[in-house]
Design an enzyme around this catalytic site. Structure first.
Site, mmCIF file in Angstrom:
data_model
loop_
_atom_site.group_PDB
_atom_site.id
_atom_site.type_symbol
_atom_site.label_atom_id
_atom_site.label_comp_id
_atom_site.label_asym_id
_atom_site.label_seq_id
_atom_site.Cartn_x
_atom_site.Cartn_y
_atom_site.Cartn_z
ATOM 1 N N SER A 183 -9.208 20.591 2.871
ATOM 2 C CA SER A 183 -8.122 20.126 2.011
ATOM 3 C C SER A 183 -6.925 19.568 2.766
ATOM 4 C CB SER A 183 -7.672 21.273 1.115
ATOM 5 O OG SER A 183 -7.119 22.305 1.896
ATOM 6 N N HIS A 211 -12.606 21.062 -3.936
ATOM 7 C CA HIS A 211 -11.908 19.766 -3.854
ATOM 8 C C HIS A 211 -12.876 18.595 -4.027
ATOM 9 C CE1 HIS A 211 -7.683 20.528 -2.987
ATOM 10 N NE2 HIS A 211 -8.038 21.544 -2.220
ATOM 11 N N LYS A 242 -8.954 22.481 -10.660
ATOM 12 C CA LYS A 242 -8.541 21.220 -10.011
ATOM 13 C C LYS A 242 -8.976 20.044 -10.907
ATOM 14 C CE LYS A 242 -7.827 23.004 -5.399
ATOM 15 N NZ LYS A 242 -8.491 24.189 -4.828
HETATM 16 C C1 LIG Z 1 -8.334 25.634 -4.644
HETATM 17 C C2 LIG Z 1 -9.427 26.256 -3.886
HETATM 18 C C3 LIG Z 1 -9.865 27.545 -4.177
HETATM 19 C C4 LIG Z 1 -9.183 28.427 -5.186
HETATM 20 O O1 LIG Z 1 -9.497 28.037 -6.485
HETATM 21 P P1 LIG Z 1 -8.783 28.802 -7.686
HETATM 22 O O2 LIG Z 1 -9.710 28.591 -8.835
HETATM 23 O O3 LIG Z 1 -7.459 28.165 -7.852
HETATM 24 O O4 LIG Z 1 -8.675 30.229 -7.304
HETATM 25 C C5 LIG Z 1 -10.949 28.038 -3.477
HETATM 26 N N1 LIG Z 1 -11.563 27.312 -2.517
HETATM 27 C C6 LIG Z 1 -11.144 26.070 -2.208
HETATM 28 C C7 LIG Z 1 -11.856 25.312 -1.138
HETATM 29 C C8 LIG Z 1 -10.056 25.511 -2.865
HETATM 30 O O5 LIG Z 1 -9.642 24.301 -2.527
#
Ligand SMILES: *Cc1c(COP(=O)(O)O)cnc(C)c1O
Length: 396
Positions: A183, A211, A242
């Site tokens: 990310s 992502h 997301k």
């Molecule tokens: C955003 C993210 C998470 C966390 O996701 P949530 O549903 O907000 O807890 C986990 N792993 C990765 C790679 C992320 O980018």
């Protein structure tokens, strides 16, 4: 308590002194390409709202209808009386979309990653993890008694060396764990070659595709689709927080027996409340939109390509790639300060981007991370690049 409060106050001061304080801007609008905060109006380039579904009218309507039809909350964990047909439907649709036999829903992907490893891996097993993996993978892995091996980011030679070490240690089950997309860089894990190595060493592959799910790959099915390995990745985790509506929820998808066992044993699943019905319904709609048409992905790709082109022409130093996470680099000793000043100057011009420096990224590799969305218009994208140029002139 007074002594503890003083100690905590000192810790808070250390965080501030180190320049690491994270202040929260409060939005006074929904999440969208254009937002208002208590201080400013801005075009938003730092949400994970890749497909623009966070405030999509059809998603909002589906959630709103579900609120009326199914009520506000479940007041139960899934296995007692917290499973509606909605939850089962969402799990089935996720499994289908990511190309797995089954999927299990958690309150977040943080919980999914926190709950998957302990159930599947224990003493005598080996977990081989990319050094840039998300914090939730790291925490989930820590909860196991399995042997832990770390390889350099996306480095296949080092991955091979670690797999050889697991073999030498006589590991029973071995799993390679990676983010699909890293990310801070917007770079992909080379999943085709990772799967080749997994085959060679008899290891499984787990990909956290948070992502990527919804917008990476021709059909939006994620990084495994992009690399042509949908049928070779054993386990996928991801978030609904997301691209897929951005509310909340996460999942683990994989073989039926794995999902069955997680339902019996995974602690964040067993001991935490069910996802709210309106969130399940809104997420189902988001998934439906992402599946039904390539339009959002096409717009997102167009915006990303245009932004990368404009910035390259303007002489900025970008990490190469195609992902909507675009890292604009400010290298060197002075980079952290410049990146921060440029981001501040851009906000004054109504463009919201975030600067990252050590320890979030390596020392000397400060950057401004820009995240494109299908919700941005061409004009928005051009405004962002123009704001970079004028902020650079002002900051010098
Ligand atoms: C955003 C993210 C998470 C966390 O996701 P949530 O549903 O907000 O807890 C986990 N792993 C990765 C790679 C992320 O980018």
């Amino acid at each position: 308590m007074y002594a503890v409060r003083d100690e905590i106050t000192a810790t808070l001061q250390e965080i501030r002194d180190a320049g690491l304080w994270k202040a929260e801007r409060q939005l006074t609008s929904p999440q969208n390409a254009h937002i208002t905060t208590t201080q400013a109006e801005a075009i938003n380039f730092c949400a994970n709202n890749y497909l623009g579904l966070a405030d999509h009218p059809d998603v909002v309507a589906a959630a709103s209808d579900a609120l009326q039809e199914w009520g506000f909350g479940m007041a139960s964990v899934r296995f007692i009386c917290g499973t509606q047909t909605l939850h089962a439907e969402l799990e089935a649709r996720i499994a289908e979309f990511v190309g797995c036999e089954a999927a299990i829903l958690y309150s977040s992907c943080f919980d999914a990653n926190g709950g998957v490893f302990e159930v599947l891996f224990g003493e005598g097993d080996a977990i081989v993890s990319d050094e840039l993996n998300h914090a939730s993978l790291i925490d989930g892995i820590r909860l196991t008694k399995a042997g832990r091996y770390r390889y350099k980011n996306a480095d296949l030679a080092d991955l091979r060396a670690q797999l050889e070490a697991t073999k030498a240690a006589g590991a029973r089950r071995t799993v390679i764990v990676t983010d699909g997309v890293f990310s801070m860089d917007g770079s992909y894990a080379p999943l085709d070659q990772i799967c080749d190595l997994a085959d060679e060493f008899g290891a499984m592959v787990l990909v956290d595709d948070s992502h990527a799910i919804g917008f990476v790959g021709a059909g939006g099915r994620g990084t495994p689709e992009l690399f042509g390995v949908l049928d070779r990745v054993d386990l996928v985790t991801g978030t609904l927080g997301k691209a897929l509506g951005g509310a909340s929820g996460g999942y683990v998808a994989g073989p039926q027996e794995v999902v069955d066992l997680l339902r019996q044993r995974s602690r964040p699943y067993l001991f935490s409340n069910a996802v709210a019905p309106m969130v399940a319904a809104g997420s189902l709609k988001a998934l439906e939109i992402a599946t039904a048409s390539d339009e959002g992905r096409a717009t997102l790709q167009r915006n990303t390509a245009l932004f990368r082109q404009l910035m390259t022409e303007a002489g900025f130093d970008l990490l190469p790639g195609t992902h909507p996470i675009t890292a604009v680099m400010f290298p060197g000793e002075d980079g952290a300060r410049r990146a921060g000043q440029i981001a501040d100057a851009m906000l004054e011009e109504g463009v919201y981007v975030i600067a990252f420096s050590f320890p979030v990224v390596p020392r000397g590799k400060a950057r401004i991370r820009v995240q494109l969305s299908a919700a941005h218009s061409e004009e928005d994208v051009r405004a962002c690049a123009a704001a970079f140029v004028s902020a650079r002139e002002r900051v010098g």
